[in-house]
Design an enzyme around this catalytic site. Structure first.
Site, PDB file in Angstrom:
ATOM      1  N   CYS A 126       0.862  -1.190   0.000  1.00  0.00           N
ATOM      2  CA  CYS A 126       0.000   0.000   0.000  1.00  0.00           C
ATOM      3  C   CYS A 126       0.896   1.236   0.000  1.00  0.00           C
ATOM      4  O   CYS A 126       0.806   2.097   0.878  1.00  0.00           O
ATOM      5  CB  CYS A 126      -0.956  -0.014   1.179  1.00  0.00           C
ATOM      6  SG  CYS A 126      -1.859  -1.575   1.376  1.00  0.00           S
ATOM      7  N   ALA A 127       1.769   1.295  -0.991  1.00  0.00           N
ATOM      8  CA  ALA A 127       2.905   2.219  -0.978  1.00  0.00           C
ATOM      9  C   ALA A 127       2.599   3.642  -1.432  1.00  0.00           C
ATOM     10  O   ALA A 127       3.318   4.578  -1.056  1.00  0.00           O
ATOM     11  CB  ALA A 127       4.025   1.662  -1.867  1.00  0.00           C
ATOM     12  N   GLY A 173       4.267   7.033  -2.169  1.00  0.00           N
ATOM     13  CA  GLY A 173       5.668   6.678  -2.300  1.00  0.00           C
ATOM     14  C   GLY A 173       6.646   7.303  -1.334  1.00  0.00           C
ATOM     15  O   GLY A 173       7.850   7.086  -1.455  1.00  0.00           O
ATOM     16  N   GLY A 174       6.151   8.060  -0.362  1.00  0.00           N
ATOM     17  CA  GLY A 174       7.068   8.706   0.575  1.00  0.00           C
ATOM     18  C   GLY A 174       7.895   7.713   1.366  1.00  0.00           C
ATOM     19  O   GLY A 174       9.106   7.897   1.553  1.00  0.00           O
ATOM     20  N   ASP A 201       0.688  -1.303  -4.757  1.00  0.00           N
ATOM     21  CA  ASP A 201      -0.522  -0.538  -4.463  1.00  0.00           C
ATOM     22  C   ASP A 201      -1.618  -0.935  -5.428  1.00  0.00           C
ATOM     23  O   ASP A 201      -1.351  -1.316  -6.584  1.00  0.00           O
ATOM     24  CB  ASP A 201      -0.267   0.967  -4.549  1.00  0.00           C
ATOM     25  CG  ASP A 201      -1.270   1.759  -3.722  1.00  0.00           C
ATOM     26  OD1 ASP A 201      -0.963   2.073  -2.563  1.00  0.00           O
ATOM     27  OD2 ASP A 201      -2.365   2.041  -4.242  1.00  0.00           O
ATOM     28  N   ASP A 219       1.565  -0.251   5.315  1.00  0.00           N
ATOM     29  CA  ASP A 219       0.826   0.965   5.668  1.00  0.00           C
ATOM     30  C   ASP A 219      -0.619   0.713   5.261  1.00  0.00           C
ATOM     31  O   ASP A 219      -1.036   1.034   4.153  1.00  0.00           O
ATOM     32  CB  ASP A 219       1.420   2.165   4.939  1.00  0.00           C
ATOM     33  CG  ASP A 219       0.853   3.485   5.417  1.00  0.00           C
ATOM     34  OD1 ASP A 219      -0.069   3.468   6.259  1.00  0.00           O
ATOM     35  OD2 ASP A 219       1.317   4.540   4.947  1.00  0.00           O
ATOM     36  N   CYS A 238      -2.442   5.589   9.480  1.00  0.00           N
ATOM     37  CA  CYS A 238      -2.555   7.004   9.855  1.00  0.00           C
ATOM     38  C   CYS A 238      -3.899   7.217  10.538  1.00  0.00           C
ATOM     39  O   CYS A 238      -4.589   8.207  10.309  1.00  0.00           O
ATOM     40  CB  CYS A 238      -2.381   7.930   8.657  1.00  0.00           C
ATOM     41  SG  CYS A 238      -3.507   7.623   7.282  1.00  0.00           S
TER      42      CYS A 238
END
Length: 472
Positions: free
Chosen positions: A273-274, A277-278, A295, A339, A392
């Site tokens: 789940c990139a 790309g950070g 992703d 993530d 998050c």
């Protein structure tokens, strides 16, 4: 005199366009359930805004979404009956005007006149008088209306009831701090490229000096070696070396992800789940490793490629569903950074539309999806490898309780304690140092893993848990 009137008309229209754009974006979000990230650029293009007008439209749209229940209540007190759907755009224009009058430093006459003039741009000229009457009525009754609003708990917190309930249950001592932080504009955080620093034989402080020379002041964060918080946000093009990959924009809490991956040279790491790309980029900046960036959203994967290209980095980009294995080549990963898809309730201050697009029923569906992806990723991990579970979100059901359930179902998983960096120097004084980024200060259900809550002038809300797979 005709020339003067023409000048006044152009001036009025120039103020009307960003108000009309903000109203249009709000209608797309609140009436058509589109994200603000989608709606706002469309509105900017539709009304042909220049840079300054774009900034105003964005500030107003964000502000209205932060204060929505309060503003809606004002409208209900000032309007005899709701507007019909075919002229609903005018309702959002009223919200735009009321936000300027109640929360911005916009001159009241400018806020009213430009909002009224915007009715022409949204093709509702016949309702100019109604918009004017509502905004003028608010000016006359502002003190009385604000006093009444302050007595209504369900309105003054400007959060949906279901979310307040979750926060109050999960964080009985901290929920008001979370709500308050969500209502503030977040600071701008930078992640300075460690490879760039090494190549230039620079320290983080050297890059800070470059910023300072341009009048951009910043503060370093203890425990986050590449992080800088700007005292005032700026355009990324003003950052030294941005185009050459010297620096990226990434919140402090998100920067901790790569540090939790115990990667060694030559190892194979999956960033699940990139997008955008950070974290993929940060991993490659820190370690000499192979990274697969996975992703499900093709359009967001394009941003991963763009970010990596600017930073002169490369990864294997995979468009696939992380809950399946159709894409997998069969080779186990040394480490996996997951993530997980989540409610994003830790980044509401950056995306205030989340409060109104997300529904209570979504949480159970997200928890189920997280469980599916979590278990699937575990199968792709080498014995002795680590999986970093991250969201998050600030909701325990997606975080600590999710990890507890996983540990109960996977006897080969060991929870590795992790402690957050010392962020006390950036915690707002009214919140108290160390209240939200150290597990010992958190409620019992967040002892599993590391839960950060959003901080005024600090980091976003984020959750991390590190699990090691047993060696057979």
């Amino acid at each position: 005199m005709n020339q003067a009137r023409t000048g006044e008309s152009k001036k009025a229209k120039s103020g009307a366009a960003p108000r009309a754009a903000a109203a249009y974006a709000l209608q797309q979000v609140l009436q058509h359930q589109r994200s603000l990230n989608q709606a706002l650029p469309e509105a900017v293009a539709k009304f042909k805004l220049d840079a300054s007008d774009k900034g105003l439209a964005q500030a107003v749209a964000f502000g209205v979404l932060r204060e929505l229940p309060s503003l809606e209540w004002y409208v209900s007190q000032l309007l005899d009956k709701p507007l019909k759907s075919k002229v609903r755009i005018v309702h959002y224009l009223m919200l735009v005007g009321l936000y300027q009058l109640s929360a911005m430093r916009t001159a009241s006459h400018a806020a009213v006149s430009a909002s009224v003039e915007a009715t022409v741009l949204v093709r509702q000229k016949a309702l100019k008088g109604l918009v004017n009457a509502v905004l003028r009525g608010f000016q006359r009754q502002q003190h009385n209306l604000e006093t009444q609003l302050a007595q209504q708990a369900d309105k003054r917190y400007n959060h949906p009831g279901w979310l307040l309930k979750h926060l109050q249950t999960g964080y009985p001592e901290h929920w008001q701090s979370i709500v308050e932080a969500n209502q503030h504009q977040p600071p701008m955080w930078l992640r300075v490229n460690q490879r760039y620093l090494n190549q230039q034989r620079m320290q983080l402080s050297d890059y800070q000096a470059q910023l300072s020379a341009l009048g951009i002041e910043s503060e370093a964060a203890v425990g986050l070696p590449q992080a800088l918080r700007l005292k005032q946000a700026c355009d990324v093009t003003a950052l030294p070396g941005f185009a050459d990959g010297a620096v990226s924009v990434q919140d402090a809490a998100a920067q901790y992800a790569a540090q939790l991956v115990p990667a060694q040279s030559g190892q194979r790491v999956l960033d699940a789940c990139a997008a955008p790309g950070g974290k993929t980029a940060h991993l490659l900046e820190l370690y000499d490793i192979e990274v697969d960036a996975l992703d499900i959203e093709q359009t967001r994967l394009a941003r991963v490629s763009e970010n990596l290209a600017r930073l002169h980095l490369s990864a294997r980009i995979i468009h696939a569903d992380a809950s399946t294995q159709d894409w997998w080549d069969g080779a186990l990963y040394d480490h996996i950074l997951l993530d997980a898809p989540c409610s994003a309730t830790g980044v509401i201050r950056r995306h205030p539309d989340i409060k109104w697009l997300r529904q209570a029923a979504d949480i159970a569906n997200l928890v189920t999806l997280q469980q599916q992806i979590f278990s699937n990723m575990w199968q792709l991990l080498k014995p002795g490898g680590t999986l970093i579970y991250a969201t998050c979100s600030v909701l325990p059901h997606e975080n600590a309780l999710q990890v507890v359930a996983f540990l109960e179902q996977h006897t080969d998983a060991e929870l590795i304690p992790c402690e957050g960096p010392d962020m006390a120097h950036i915690v707002a004084p009214e919140l108290g140092a160390g209240t939200a980024n150290t597990p010992t200060a958190m409620p019992p259900n967040t002892q599993i893993g590391l839960q950060w809550l959003p901080q005024i002038d600090g980091h976003d809300g984020f959750y991390y848990a590190v699990l090691r797979k047993a060696v057979n």
